[in-house]
Design a protein around this motif. Structure first.
Motif, PDB file in Angstrom:
ATOM      1  N   ALA A 217       0.828  -1.203   0.000  1.00 12.54           N
ATOM      2  CA  ALA A 217       0.000   0.000   0.000  1.00 12.54           C
ATOM      3  C   ALA A 217       0.866   1.259   0.000  1.00 12.54           C
ATOM      4  CB  ALA A 217      -0.924   0.002   1.218  1.00 12.54           C
ATOM      5  N   GLU A 218       1.943   1.257   0.792  1.00 12.62           N
ATOM      6  CA  GLU A 218       2.842   2.409   0.823  1.00 12.62           C
ATOM      7  C   GLU A 218       3.503   2.621  -0.532  1.00 12.62           C
ATOM      8  OE1 GLU A 218       5.558   1.647   3.991  1.00 12.62           O
ATOM      9  OE2 GLU A 218       4.209   2.433   5.536  1.00 12.62           O
ATOM     10  N   ASP A 219       3.911   1.519  -1.159  1.00 13.25           N
ATOM     11  CA  ASP A 219       4.536   1.621  -2.479  1.00 13.25           C
ATOM     12  C   ASP A 219       3.567   2.211  -3.498  1.00 13.25           C
ATOM     13  OD1 ASP A 219       6.878   0.582  -1.550  1.00 13.25           O
ATOM     14  OD2 ASP A 219       6.540  -1.445  -2.303  1.00 13.25           O
ATOM     15  N   LEU A 220       2.317   1.794  -3.434  1.00 11.71           N
ATOM     16  CA  LEU A 220       1.315   2.306  -4.367  1.00 11.71           C
ATOM     17  C   LEU A 220       1.124   3.808  -4.181  1.00 11.71           C
ATOM     18  CD1 LEU A 220      -0.936   2.175  -6.430  1.00 11.71           C
ATOM     19  CD2 LEU A 220      -2.471   1.348  -4.645  1.00 11.71           C
ATOM     20  N   LEU A 221       0.984   4.259  -2.934  1.00  8.36           N
ATOM     21  CA  LEU A 221       0.794   5.686  -2.685  1.00  8.36           C
ATOM     22  C   LEU A 221       2.002   6.487  -3.135  1.00  8.36           C
ATOM     23  CD1 LEU A 221      -0.844   5.476   0.842  1.00  8.36           C
ATOM     24  CD2 LEU A 221      -1.971   6.163  -1.288  1.00  8.36           C
ATOM     25  N   LEU A 222       3.188   5.955  -2.893  1.00 10.87           N
ATOM     26  CA  LEU A 222       4.402   6.638  -3.318  1.00 10.87           C
ATOM     27  C   LEU A 222       4.433   6.795  -4.835  1.00 10.87           C
ATOM     28  CD1 LEU A 222       7.945   6.074  -1.964  1.00 10.87           C
ATOM     29  CD2 LEU A 222       7.577   5.800  -4.399  1.00 10.87           C
ATOM     30  N   PHE A 223       4.106   5.713  -5.545  1.00 13.05           N
ATOM     31  CA  PHE A 223       4.146   5.760  -7.010  1.00 13.05           C
ATOM     32  C   PHE A 223       3.072   6.686  -7.567  1.00 13.05           C
ATOM     33  CE2 PHE A 223       2.832   4.083 -11.185  1.00 13.05           C
ATOM     34  CZ  PHE A 223       4.015   4.312 -11.881  1.00 13.05           C
TER      35      PHE A 223
ATOM     36  N   PHE B  73      13.579   4.468 -11.918  1.00 17.70           N
ATOM     37  CA  PHE B  73      13.616   3.475 -10.842  1.00 17.70           C
ATOM     38  C   PHE B  73      12.203   3.134 -10.365  1.00 17.70           C
ATOM     39  CE2 PHE B  73      13.419   2.635  -6.282  1.00 17.70           C
ATOM     40  CZ  PHE B  73      14.159   1.461  -6.218  1.00 17.70           C
ATOM     41  N   LEU B  74      11.382   4.160 -10.126  1.00 17.35           N
ATOM     42  CA  LEU B  74      10.042   3.902  -9.600  1.00 17.35           C
ATOM     43  C   LEU B  74       9.208   3.073 -10.572  1.00 17.35           C
ATOM     44  CD1 LEU B  74       8.872   7.187  -7.835  1.00 17.35           C
ATOM     45  CD2 LEU B  74       9.305   4.962  -6.806  1.00 17.35           C
ATOM     46  N   HIS B  75       9.252   3.435 -11.855  1.00 21.06           N
ATOM     47  CA  HIS B  75       8.459   2.689 -12.837  1.00 21.06           C
ATOM     48  C   HIS B  75       8.898   1.230 -12.897  1.00 21.06           C
ATOM     49  CE1 HIS B  75       5.786   5.479 -15.079  1.00 21.06           C
ATOM     50  NE2 HIS B  75       6.555   6.393 -14.536  1.00 21.06           N
ATOM     51  N   THR B  76      10.198   1.005 -12.922  1.00 20.87           N
ATOM     52  CA  THR B  76      10.693  -0.368 -12.988  1.00 20.87           C
ATOM     53  C   THR B  76      10.324  -1.148 -11.728  1.00 20.87           C
ATOM     54  OG1 THR B  76      12.550   0.345 -14.358  1.00 20.87           O
ATOM     55  CG2 THR B  76      12.740  -1.792 -13.291  1.00 20.87           C
ATOM     56  N   TYR B  77      10.490  -0.515 -10.578  1.00 18.84           N
ATOM     57  CA  TYR B  77      10.208  -1.191  -9.308  1.00 18.84           C
ATOM     58  C   TYR B  77       8.740  -1.599  -9.193  1.00 18.84           C
ATOM     59  CZ  TYR B  77       9.353  -1.819  -4.351  1.00 18.84           C
ATOM     60  OH  TYR B  77       8.948  -2.324  -3.152  1.00 18.84           O
ATOM     61  N   VAL B  78       7.837  -0.678  -9.500  1.00 16.11           N
ATOM     62  CA  VAL B  78       6.410  -0.982  -9.350  1.00 16.11           C
ATOM     63  C   VAL B  78       5.955  -1.949 -10.432  1.00 16.11           C
ATOM     64  CG1 VAL B  78       4.094   0.018  -9.310  1.00 16.11           C
ATOM     65  CG2 VAL B  78       5.984   1.227  -8.225  1.00 16.11           C
ATOM     66  N   ARG B  79       6.464  -1.809 -11.638  1.00 11.99           N
ATOM     67  CA  ARG B  79       6.046  -2.736 -12.702  1.00 11.99           C
ATOM     68  C   ARG B  79       6.476  -4.163 -12.391  1.00 11.99           C
ATOM     69  NH1 ARG B  79       9.277  -1.401 -16.647  1.00 11.99           N
ATOM     70  NH2 ARG B  79      10.453  -3.345 -16.522  1.00 11.99           N
ATOM     71  N   VAL B  80       7.664  -4.346 -11.879  1.00 10.89           N
ATOM     72  CA  VAL B  80       8.175  -5.692 -11.600  1.00 10.89           C
ATOM     73  C   VAL B  80       7.461  -6.312 -10.403  1.00 10.89           C
ATOM     74  CG1 VAL B  80      10.209  -6.975 -10.818  1.00 10.89           C
ATOM     75  CG2 VAL B  80      10.419  -5.272 -12.651  1.00 10.89           C
ATOM     76  N   ASN B  81       7.218  -5.532  -9.367  1.00  8.48           N
ATOM     77  CA  ASN B  81       6.680  -6.088  -8.121  1.00  8.48           C
ATOM     78  C   ASN B  81       5.158  -6.094  -8.052  1.00  8.48           C
ATOM     79  OD1 ASN B  81       9.042  -6.648  -6.148  1.00  8.48           O
ATOM     80  ND2 ASN B  81       9.564  -4.702  -7.094  1.00  8.48           N
ATOM     81  N   TYR B  82       4.510  -5.141  -8.702  1.00  7.62           N
ATOM     82  CA  TYR B  82       3.043  -5.028  -8.621  1.00  7.62           C
ATOM     83  C   TYR B  82       2.487  -4.720 -10.010  1.00  7.62           C
ATOM     84  CZ  TYR B  82       4.838  -3.754  -3.983  1.00  7.62           C
ATOM     85  OH  TYR B  82       5.551  -3.691  -2.823  1.00  7.62           O
ATOM     86  N   ARG B  83       2.604  -5.647 -10.919  1.00  7.10           N
ATOM     87  CA  ARG B  83       2.258  -5.345 -12.307  1.00  7.10           C
ATOM     88  C   ARG B  83       0.790  -4.945 -12.476  1.00  7.10           C
ATOM     89  NH1 ARG B  83       4.731  -6.450 -17.305  1.00  7.10           N
ATOM     90  NH2 ARG B  83       3.241  -6.270 -19.016  1.00  7.10           N
ATOM     91  N   ARG B  84      -0.119  -5.642 -11.794  1.00  8.35           N
ATOM     92  CA  ARG B  84      -1.543  -5.298 -11.930  1.00  8.35           C
ATOM     93  C   ARG B  84      -1.823  -3.901 -11.389  1.00  8.35           C
ATOM     94  NH1 ARG B  84      -4.984 -10.758 -10.328  1.00  8.35           N
ATOM     95  NH2 ARG B  84      -4.157 -12.104 -11.969  1.00  8.35           N
ATOM     96  N   VAL B  85      -1.209  -3.563 -10.284  1.00  5.05           N
ATOM     97  CA  VAL B  85      -1.367  -2.222  -9.732  1.00  5.05           C
ATOM     98  C   VAL B  85      -0.782  -1.189 -10.688  1.00  5.05           C
ATOM     99  CG1 VAL B  85      -0.604  -0.698  -7.870  1.00  5.05           C
ATOM    100  CG2 VAL B  85      -1.453  -2.980  -7.344  1.00  5.05           C
ATOM    101  N   TYR B  86       0.365  -1.513 -11.271  1.00  2.00           N
ATOM    102  CA  TYR B  86       1.022  -0.615 -12.230  1.00  2.00           C
ATOM    103  C   TYR B  86       0.090  -0.313 -13.396  1.00  2.00           C
ATOM    104  CZ  TYR B  86       4.854   1.038 -15.269  1.00  2.00           C
ATOM    105  OH  TYR B  86       5.664   1.783 -16.090  1.00  2.00           O
ATOM    106  N   ALA B  87      -0.538  -1.337 -13.940  1.00  2.00           N
ATOM    107  CA  ALA B  87      -1.471  -1.135 -15.049  1.00  2.00           C
ATOM    108  C   ALA B  87      -2.707  -0.368 -14.594  1.00  2.00           C
ATOM    109  CB  ALA B  87      -1.869  -2.468 -15.656  1.00  2.00           C
ATOM    110  N   ALA B  88      -3.204  -0.682 -13.389  1.00  2.00           N
ATOM    111  CA  ALA B  88      -4.414  -0.028 -12.891  1.00  2.00           C
ATOM    112  C   ALA B  88      -4.215   1.476 -12.686  1.00  2.00           C
ATOM    113  CB  ALA B  88      -4.856  -0.676 -11.590  1.00  2.00           C
TER     114      ALA B  88
END
Length: 513
Positions: A13-19, A45-60
């Motif tokens: 959740a923290e990662d999502l809010l940060l991104f 860095f942020l785009h790569t980190y969130v895409r790799v770890n939370y791909r569905r969230v990244y797309a959403a």
């Protein structure tokens, strides 16, 4: 009964809010305190980190109010790494990408197509997405004239068929790839482009950005050209050339009230003080009309609202984002006035000025003192229902006072949270991978356009910790469903806990606390 949340859930959740904060505010351009290179590196860095770890969230995140720069980066990242997604994920991503491309400005999409080509992304799914977008364009002939290189690159990359014959598509193909083959075109803009090479009268028939080049080639006088081209200008082009088209004291008729609120604030701040003062009634009326339109159904529903607005020198922005932070603060001023109950709004500028229309970037940032002023009870001892702080977060007169004031207020004077405090920040801090925060207990959200303020206040409550990770992902699911008009299969909440604690080099928790 609420299910206890695991540490992985909280981290996710923290990662999502940060991104989300970064995707709303950062554009890869120079800011007042950081250069373009550091902005790009931080975003990469942020785009790569969130895409790799939370791909569905990244797309959403394509369904949220992120800026166009980051939306295009998300689309490119998803297309480039399609092999990492499951069949279900690719299907959901395709719908989100198509919906977001339909909202992006065409020049941004054509630029994205060029990046797709340079990256060598040419699978069947990508070609289908690009072809569908091109097929949905209302007038591809217009695009071929205005964005010629972009249309040509896209058509070549997706193997777009331009059949021979009298059809308009065949004309576009001939225009792009076989210039000079046809003696004339049936499409009026294509033929105007052909005639504009030797006929001045055809110049005014072209889109303004294309016509400017032909006007210079023909040596046309600027005033004459602008007068002829005015009917074909877009709203922003008319606004930008307004002063050049003025005759004597007569100013061309441009309806400022229909402009988006933040863009209108940028226009106002670009005017000299004398013009702002002389046109006070016109400019104030237009800003208030735009603010009421942006407030929509929320108008008058926020009760007593006090605002601390940053007009310190750092609000001047940079050469690439000139006066952008100050424009956001000015637009938020009028929007908060519309959101507050009638007569229940009070604004405090960091400079101490009281005339919002004549603000300018000046002086230090005494946020602590201004927060004290804003928290002062009003008539009858009434405290504000909401305190909204619009600032880049660099509290420096004295440093850290604002955070201490807010900490003491929340713990000692208002433990019952009678006053909801939220900080919106229009500037991305590349070193912290987030927008700069004032205090740990004060929710902070990134903001680019003031029009997004009501939605951002809703997101900010998750940063305050009053809503859990499950609620955050349920909120994101609702936004995706609303964005697409229907559900997209498995919700993004399914991602929570799967890879929430994965990823060396994750930004420290202090950056999102």
């Amino acid at each position: 009964m609420n299910t206890p949340e695991s540490p992985a859930d909280l981290v996710a959740a923290e990662d999502l809010l940060l991104f989300v904060n970064a995707a709303i505010t950062a554009t890869g351009q120079r800011e007042f305190r950081s250069g373009a290179i550091s902005q790009h590196l931080s975003l990469d860095f942020l785009h790569t980190y969130v895409r790799v770890n939370y791909r569905r969230v990244y797309a959403a995140c394509l369904a949220l109010d992120i800026n166009d720069h980051n939306a295009a980066r998300i689309v490119l990242g998803l297309l480039e790494t399609a092999g990492e997604a499951s069949t279900e994920e690719r299907r959901a991503e395709g719908r989100l990408i198509a919906a977001r491309l339909a909202l992006l400005p065409p020049q941004r999409v054509y630029r994205l197509f060029g990046e797709v080509r340079r990256a060598g992304i040419n699978n069947r799914r990508t070609r289908a997405i690009l072809r569908d977008w091109l097929a949905a364009r209302p007038d591809l002939g217009h695009d071929a004239v205005k964005y010629r290189s972009g249309v040509k690159t896209a058509a070549r990359h997706v193997h777009l068929r331009c059949p021979e014959g009298p059809a308009r598509m065949a004309e576009v193909g001939a225009f792009l790839f076989r210039p000079g083959k046809l003696p004339r075109y049936g499409h009026p803009l294509l033929d105007a482009w052909r005639r504009a090479h030797y006929e001045q009268g055809a110049v005014a028939e072209l889109p303004f950005s294309v016509a400017e080049g032909f006007a210079a080639r023909h040596g046309m006088k600027r005033a004459v050209f602008l007068e002829r081209a005015a009917p074909r200008m877009t709203r922003l082009e008319r606004l930008r050339t307004q002063e050049q088209r003025a005759v004597g004291d007569r100013r061309p008729d441009v309806d400022l009230a229909v402009m988006p609120l933040t863009r209108l604030a940028l226009y106002v701040l670009a005017l000299p003080f004398a013009q702002r003062a002389a046109r006070r009634a016109e400019l104030t009326g237009a800003l208030r009309t735009a603010a009421r339109r942006a407030a929509g159904g929320h108008a008058g529903s926020w009760g007593r609202v006090h605002a601390v607005l940053d007009d310190s020198f750092s609000s001047s922005g940079s050469g690439q984002k000139r006066r952008r932070p100050l424009a956001v603060a000015l637009a938020c001023h009028y929007l908060l006035e519309a959101l507050a109950a009638p007569g229940a709004y009070r604004a405090v500028w960091t400079s101490g000025r009281g005339d919002a229309l004549l603000v300018r970037p000046w002086g230090p940032t005494p946020l602590g003192m201004r927060v004290l002023d804003a928290l002062e009870p009003g008539p009858g001892g009434a405290v504000p229902d909401r305190l909204v702080i619009v600032s880049d977060g660099w509290d420096n007169a004295p440093a850290g006072l604002a955070g201490e004031v807010l900490r003491v207020w929340r713990r000692r004077l208002d433990p019952g949270r009678r006053t909801a405090v939220v900080h919106v920040n229009p500037v991305y801090d590349s070193e912290g991978f987030d927008v700069r925060r004032l205090a740990a207990g004060v929710p902070t959200a990134g903001i680019r356009d003031a029009e997004d303020l009501p939605a951002l206040v809703e997101i900010a409550r998750f940063a305050e910790g009053r809503a859990g990770a499950a609620e955050l992902h349920a909120y994101l699911d609702r936004r995706v469903a609303r964005f697409l008009g229907a559900g997209v299969g498995a919700g993004v909440g399914a991602e929570v806990g799967d890879r929430g604690a994965v990823g060396d080099g994750r930004p420290g928790r202090e950056a999102v606390s």
